[in-house]
Write a protein that holds these residues in place. Structure first.
Motif, mmCIF file in Angstrom:
data_model
loop_
_atom_site.group_PDB
_atom_site.id
_atom_site.type_symbol
_atom_site.label_atom_id
_atom_site.label_comp_id
_atom_site.label_asym_id
_atom_site.label_seq_id
_atom_site.Cartn_x
_atom_site.Cartn_y
_atom_site.Cartn_z
ATOM 1 N N ASP A 1 -0.946 0.823 -8.104
ATOM 2 C CA ASP A 1 -1.696 -0.331 -8.621
ATOM 3 C C ASP A 1 -0.915 -1.018 -9.739
ATOM 4 O O ASP A 1 -0.876 -2.252 -9.817
ATOM 5 N N LYS B 1 -2.043 6.345 -6.619
ATOM 6 C CA LYS B 1 -2.780 5.096 -6.754
ATOM 7 C C LYS B 1 -2.540 4.419 -8.104
ATOM 8 O O LYS B 1 -2.377 3.196 -8.174
ATOM 9 N N ASP C 1 0.832 -1.203 0.000
ATOM 10 C CA ASP C 1 0.000 0.000 0.000
ATOM 11 C C ASP C 1 0.871 1.260 0.000
ATOM 12 O O ASP C 1 2.006 1.246 0.476
#
Length: 248
Positions: free
Chosen positions: A200, A196, A189
């Motif tokens: 990802d 993000k 994370d």
């Protein structure tokens, strides 16, 4: 690769701890038994839930989940070149361990064990990473989760006799613990300062290339498991004399 770890369990208990008889529920094996190795296998299997749960009389506390205070991996060369720091890393599901085979040589004090864990092993905690994975840079700090599926664990334990108050005990001189993985899933994370899209993408990349990634991290993970079993085993061996474990 340089691996530095700090474990919450001491690998060696106090040497002067009072000896005790083998606690109820543990199996004793006779060295003269023609099925000695089979007895060792059954003894180890029956001891797994007790050792995992903890044995207060031996000074053993629960080891599933197993907490690692800190773990540092410094990989300077190769396809994975990173500095990874883990804190408060929790390892769970070792309680499902199944002993497949065992061999003990009472003359050389060597134990060889093969096991497997049908459930996925989980490692969760806090991480910080900076470096390069294959061709991509990686940086981040946050929560992490590793899921490992293992075909087989192989443990080789070299022990030596030590004498205290005219009784012989066994001491772990060296322990190696290796495994054959069949799957490895990574979730990191807050990569790239919380970006993000980049985070990802990197997690997808890591999981698509898990074999290459794990080949670099595996020595550190094997060290964790080795330290876990050394800790449990030595704590047990420090309190129970050899003649209470193996009968002539």
């Amino acid at each position: 690769m340089k691996i530095v770890s700090g474990l919450v369990y001491a690998v060696f208990a106090i040497a002067s701890a009072a000896s005790i008889k083998l606690p109820k529920g543990f199996i004793q094996c006779k060295k003269s038994d023609p099925k000695f190795d089979e007895c060792i296998k059954n003894a180890l299997q029956s001891s797994v839930p007790q050792l995992i749960k903890g044995v207060p009389s031996l000074g053993l506390i629960t080891s599933d989940p197993y907490r690692i205070a800190s773990l540092n991996i410094e990989q300077g060369i190769g396809p994975v070149s990173v500095n990874m720091n883990f804190t408060d890393l929790i390892v769970s599901n070792m309680k499902y361990t199944i002993i497949d085979s065992a061999h003990y040589d009472p003359k050389s004090y060597r134990l060889n064990v093969e096991t497997h864990v049908p459930n996925s092993l989980l490692m969760e905690g806090d991480y910080e990473v900076n470096g390069k994975v294959l061709i991509l840079p990686i940086v981040g700090k946050g929560r992490c989760k590793f899921i490992i599926d293992v075909l087989k664990f192989t443990g080789n334990v070299e022990m030596k006799p030590v004498f205290r108050k005219e009784q012989m005990y066994l001491e772990v001189a060296n322990l190696t613990w290796t495994f054959i993985p069949i799957n490895f899933h990574v979730q990191l994370d807050n990569l790239f300062n919380g970006n993000k899209a980049l985070g990802d993408h990197m997690n997808v990349f890591l999981n698509e290339n898990w074999r290459e990634v794990l080949s670099e991290l595996q020595p550190a993970i094997e060290e964790v498991f080795g330290a876990l079993f050394t800790s449990i085993g030595q704590q047990f061996l420090n309190r129970v004399p050899e003649n209470q474990i193996f009968l002539d």
